[in-house]
Write an enzyme that holds these catalytic residues in place. Structure first.
Site, PDB file in Angstrom:
ATOM      1  CB  THR A   1      -7.109  -6.062   9.518  1.00 42.79           C
ATOM      2  OG1 THR A   1      -7.290  -7.020   8.476  1.00 42.79           O
ATOM      3  CG2 THR A   1      -7.401  -4.674   8.991  1.00 42.79           C
TER       4      THR A   1
ATOM      5  CG  ASN B   1      -3.585  -2.489   6.773  1.00 41.02           C
ATOM      6  OD1 ASN B   1      -3.431  -2.100   5.620  1.00 41.02           O
ATOM      7  ND2 ASN B   1      -4.600  -3.222   7.143  1.00 41.02           N
TER       8      ASN B   1
ATOM      9  CE1 TYR C   1      -9.160  -3.295   0.217  1.00 40.39           C
ATOM     10  CE2 TYR C   1      -8.364  -1.395  -0.986  1.00 40.39           C
ATOM     11  CZ  TYR C   1      -8.121  -2.481  -0.163  1.00 40.39           C
ATOM     12  OH  TYR C   1      -6.853  -2.746   0.273  1.00 40.39           O
TER      13      TYR C   1
ATOM     14  CE  LYS D   1      -3.864  -2.304   2.248  1.00 37.17           C
ATOM     15  NZ  LYS D   1      -4.852  -2.282   3.355  1.00 37.17           N
TER      16      LYS D   1
ATOM     17  NE  ARG E   1      -2.129  -5.778   7.111  1.00 39.84           N
ATOM     18  CZ  ARG E   1      -3.220  -6.349   6.627  1.00 39.84           C
ATOM     19  NH1 ARG E   1      -3.802  -7.342   7.292  1.00 39.84           N
ATOM     20  NH2 ARG E   1      -3.745  -5.936   5.493  1.00 39.84           N
TER      21      ARG E   1
ATOM     22  NE  ARG F   1      -6.823 -13.199   4.384  1.00 39.17           N
ATOM     23  CZ  ARG F   1      -7.387 -11.998   4.377  1.00 39.17           C
ATOM     24  NH1 ARG F   1      -7.148 -11.160   3.378  1.00 39.17           N
ATOM     25  NH2 ARG F   1      -8.183 -11.613   5.351  1.00 39.17           N
TER      26      ARG F   1
ATOM     27  CG  HIS G   1      -5.272  -6.168  -0.291  1.00 45.67           C
ATOM     28  ND1 HIS G   1      -6.466  -6.179   0.384  1.00 45.67           N
ATOM     29  CD2 HIS G   1      -5.460  -6.925  -1.413  1.00 45.67           C
ATOM     30  CE1 HIS G   1      -7.346  -6.900  -0.303  1.00 45.67           C
ATOM     31  NE2 HIS G   1      -6.750  -7.363  -1.400  1.00 45.67           N
TER      32      HIS G   1
ATOM     33  CG  PHE H   1     -13.166   0.767   7.109  1.00 47.48           C
ATOM     34  CD1 PHE H   1     -12.713   0.237   5.913  1.00 47.48           C
ATOM     35  CD2 PHE H   1     -13.901  -0.052   7.954  1.00 47.48           C
ATOM     36  CE1 PHE H   1     -12.981  -1.074   5.550  1.00 47.48           C
ATOM     37  CE2 PHE H   1     -14.172  -1.375   7.613  1.00 47.48           C
ATOM     38  CZ  PHE H   1     -13.714  -1.883   6.393  1.00 47.48           C
TER      39      PHE H   1
ATOM     40  CD  GLU I   1      -8.847  -8.847  -3.953  1.00 47.97           C
ATOM     41  OE1 GLU I   1      -7.671  -9.048  -3.602  1.00 47.97           O
ATOM     42  OE2 GLU I   1      -9.792  -8.742  -3.137  1.00 47.97           O
TER      43      GLU I   1
HETATM   44  P1  CMP Z   1      -7.016  -4.867   3.583  1.00 45.09           P
HETATM   45  O1  CMP Z   1      -6.408  -6.179   3.928  1.00 45.09           O
HETATM   46  O2  CMP Z   1      -6.508  -4.166   2.387  1.00 45.09           O
HETATM   47  O3  CMP Z   1      -8.618  -5.039   3.421  1.00 45.09           O
HETATM   48  C1  CMP Z   1      -9.518  -4.000   3.639  1.00 45.09           C
HETATM   49  C2  CMP Z   1      -8.877  -2.791   4.233  1.00 45.09           C
HETATM   50  O4  CMP Z   1      -9.752  -1.899   4.874  1.00 45.09           O
HETATM   51  C3  CMP Z   1      -7.924  -3.229   5.350  1.00 45.09           C
HETATM   52  O5  CMP Z   1      -6.821  -3.899   4.827  1.00 45.09           O
HETATM   53  C4  CMP Z   1      -7.658  -1.904   6.018  1.00 45.09           C
HETATM   54  O6  CMP Z   1      -6.753  -1.106   5.265  1.00 45.09           O
HETATM   55  C5  CMP Z   1      -9.057  -1.292   5.946  1.00 45.09           C
HETATM   56  N1  CMP Z   1      -9.815  -1.595   7.154  1.00 45.09           N
HETATM   57  C6  CMP Z   1     -10.389  -2.757   7.502  1.00 45.09           C
HETATM   58  N2  CMP Z   1     -11.050  -2.675   8.666  1.00 45.09           N
HETATM   59  C7  CMP Z   1     -10.914  -1.404   9.073  1.00 45.09           C
HETATM   60  C8  CMP Z   1     -11.382  -0.691  10.197  1.00 45.09           C
HETATM   61  N3  CMP Z   1     -12.132  -1.265  11.142  1.00 45.09           N
HETATM   62  N4  CMP Z   1     -11.064   0.601  10.294  1.00 45.09           N
HETATM   63  C9  CMP Z   1     -10.319   1.199   9.330  1.00 45.09           C
HETATM   64  N5  CMP Z   1      -9.840   0.566   8.217  1.00 45.09           N
HETATM   65  C10 CMP Z   1     -10.127  -0.726   8.099  1.00 45.09           C
END
Ligand code: CMP
Length: 139
Positions: free
Chosen positions: A93, A114, A51, A11, A104, A87, A117, A59, A128
């Site tokens: 996350t 974070n 997304y 990211k 992470r 993952r 992805h 969010f 994707e």
């Molecule tokens: P990612 O694995 O890219 O999948 C969805 C993304 O949404 C996640 O990583 C975060 O960047 C974001 N995300 C998921 N849950 C939350 C949350 N509760 N608050 C803020 N951002 C979130």
């Protein structure tokens, strides 16, 4: 288990912090094979497509803004259990739940910014990968 392909993204925060090499090396060292790699400025349309399952989440807007600020790195990888392994390597996350030793867990304190992805299932990995790579771009 079948050989799987999956999509990983470094990211904008991972690119800005100079962590591209460190992050890619984690998947390589695990034994996953790179099948696609490129630096991309994600358009809003592509970020929204990527997304779409999160549309309506509190969010969502912050996530789309963040993902389209500066370039990301799109990575296609292949290997046994690649989807689950990518993952695991990424970590949870929520920064309070990501284990030390995961990307992470080692480098991130924020739930949105974070670093990485990875697709969460076979169907989403196919979807994707096709958003980020044309068939000709995947080895
Ligand atoms: P990612 O694995 O890219 O999948 C969805 C993304 O949404 C996640 O990583 C975060 O960047 C974001 N995300 C998921 N849950 C939350 C949350 N509760 N608050 C803020 N951002 C979130």
């Amino acid at each position: 288990m079948e050989i799987e392909k999956t999509l990983i993204l470094v990211k904008p925060d991972g690119v800005q912090r100079g962590l591209i090499g460190e992050i890619i090396s984690r998947y390589e060292r695990k034994g996953l094979t790179l099948i696609g790699l490129k630096l991309v400025q994600l358009s809003r349309a592509k970020a929204e497509e990527l997304y779409e399952v999160h549309l309506g989440q509190p969010f969502y807007d912050k996530l789309i803004d963040f993902m389209t600020t500066t370039p990301i790195v799109a990575i296609g990888v292949e290997g046994k259990n690649a989807i689950q392994l990518a993952r695991l390597i990424n970590g949870a996350t929520d920064p309070l739940e990501s284990e030390p030793g995961s990307i992470r867990g080692d480098y991130s304190t924020d739930i949105t910014e974070n670093l990485v992805h990875a697709s969460d299932c076979l169907e989403n990995a196919k979807r994707e990968l096709s958003i980020l790579f044309s068939p000709q771009e995947l080895c």
